[in-house]
Motif scaffolding. Structure first.
Motif, PDB file in Angstrom:
ATOM      1  N   GLY A  57       0.781  -1.238   0.000  1.00 22.41           N
ATOM      2  CA  GLY A  57       0.000   0.000   0.000  1.00 22.41           C
ATOM      3  C   GLY A  57       0.811   1.284   0.000  1.00 22.41           C
ATOM      4  O   GLY A  57       0.240   2.380   0.047  1.00 22.41           O
ATOM      5  N   GLN A  60      -0.098   3.477  -3.042  1.00 24.14           N
ATOM      6  CA  GLN A  60      -1.418   4.060  -2.810  1.00 24.14           C
ATOM      7  C   GLN A  60      -1.323   5.239  -1.845  1.00 24.14           C
ATOM      8  O   GLN A  60      -1.949   6.290  -2.054  1.00 24.14           O
ATOM      9  N   GLN A 100      -9.895   5.280  -3.181  1.00 28.63           N
ATOM     10  CA  GLN A 100      -9.430   4.273  -2.228  1.00 28.63           C
ATOM     11  C   GLN A 100      -9.171   2.934  -2.922  1.00 28.63           C
ATOM     12  O   GLN A 100     -10.036   2.399  -3.612  1.00 28.63           O
ATOM     13  N   GLY A 101      -7.970   2.420  -2.765  1.00 26.93           N
ATOM     14  CA  GLY A 101      -7.601   1.141  -3.362  1.00 26.93           C
ATOM     15  C   GLY A 101      -7.403   1.160  -4.856  1.00 26.93           C
ATOM     16  O   GLY A 101      -7.117   0.116  -5.469  1.00 26.93           O
ATOM     17  N   GLY A 104      -3.718  -0.004  -6.400  1.00 25.47           N
ATOM     18  CA  GLY A 104      -3.505  -1.444  -6.434  1.00 25.47           C
ATOM     19  C   GLY A 104      -4.327  -2.119  -7.511  1.00 25.47           C
ATOM     20  O   GLY A 104      -3.846  -3.037  -8.190  1.00 25.47           O
ATOM     21  N   GLN A 105      -5.560  -1.676  -7.678  1.00 24.54           N
ATOM     22  CA  GLN A 105      -6.431  -2.245  -8.707  1.00 24.54           C
ATOM     23  C   GLN A 105      -5.848  -2.018 -10.098  1.00 24.54           C
ATOM     24  O   GLN A 105      -5.761  -2.943 -10.916  1.00 24.54           O
TER      25      GLN A 105
END
Length: 249
Positions: A57, A60, A100-101, A104-105
């Motif tokens: 993370g 991010q 949010q996230g 990574g996606q």
């Protein structure tokens, strides 16, 4: 003129970014940049050695910090993303909605992680900037964990791009003493006016665990050299203009 996106609008659209937004605002005031406008880009390294930073993370986290800064500088509050390794792996947008996230996606969707070539990513930023018909300069946050495969191409691009209204702030992930950062230090110190008409780049290492760097310190480092460049660029008459598109090619 205040921030591009006011606090009430930010609280409504992205309440999770409020603390970052406030810290970024403090740093902008300290650097006499309150009310300035600039497009904000984020370039992210996807070379194989970056895998742990995506997994835990860290990337991010950096993107969210940059988004908190962009909300002050950029009227649309959206950060164009460029992912690179051997070539440009992909481009996307990172905004107040659905952030949010998202890193990574996107990373997982891009697949194979290659080597490290800065110049293709720099060219992608330039193309996007010119195509958007800009009326503001740009702050490009360029994250990497090592030097490029083609050092000549990266250095040449940076020097030729000095006549354009883009400032390249390089951020190194990894041990500050790593020899991988020698080239980035060289880019930061390229002679003016011998190699480029203005100092259009900065570099700082964020450490082996960049999340440990406080938000306040990160913003101070991201903005440390930007005001001097902005002043020098204006004195030299460097302005957003589509007609400058050939200068960095």
């Amino acid at each position: 003129m205040g921030s591009a996106i006011g606090l009430p609008a930010l609280e409504s659209a992205a309440p999770g970014l409020v603390s970052l937004y406030k810290r970024a605002g403090n740093s902008l005031r300290e650097h006499a940049l309150e009310g300035e406008r600039a497009a904000v880009y984020l370039v992210l390294d996807r070379s194989g050695s970056m895998r742990p930073y995506y997994r835990d993370g860290t990337v991010q986290h950096l993107a969210e910090r940059v988004l908190g800064l962009a909300a002050h500088l950029d009227d649309d509050g959206t950060v164009p993303l460029v992912f690179f390794s051997t070539d440009v792996d992909g481009t996307a947008e990172f905004g107040l909605s659905g952030y949010q996230g998202r890193i990574g996606q996107l990373h997982r969707e891009l697949g194979h992680m290659g080597r490290t070539n800065y110049h293709w990513a720099m060219d992608a930023v330039l193309d996007h900037y010119l195509a958007s018909e800009p009326d503001s300069p740009a702050l490009v946050v360029f994250q990497t964990d090592g030097g490029p495969t083609s050092k000549f191409a990266a250095e040449r691009f940076l020097c030729r791009a000095a006549g354009l209204p883009l400032f390249w702030q390089f951020v190194g992930f990894g041990d500050p003493g790593d020899t991988e950062f020698a080239f980035l230090r060289k880019l930061d110190e390229l002679a003016v006016p011998g190699r480029r008409i203005v100092d259009n780049a900065g570099f700082f290492p964020a450490g082996a665990d960049p999340r440990r760097m406080s938000d306040a310190e990160l913003y101070d480092r991201l903005l440390a050299e930007f005001p001097r460049w902005l002043s020098a660029a204006r004195e030299l008459g460097i302005r957003p203009a589509r007609s400058t598109s050939g200068q960095a090619r």
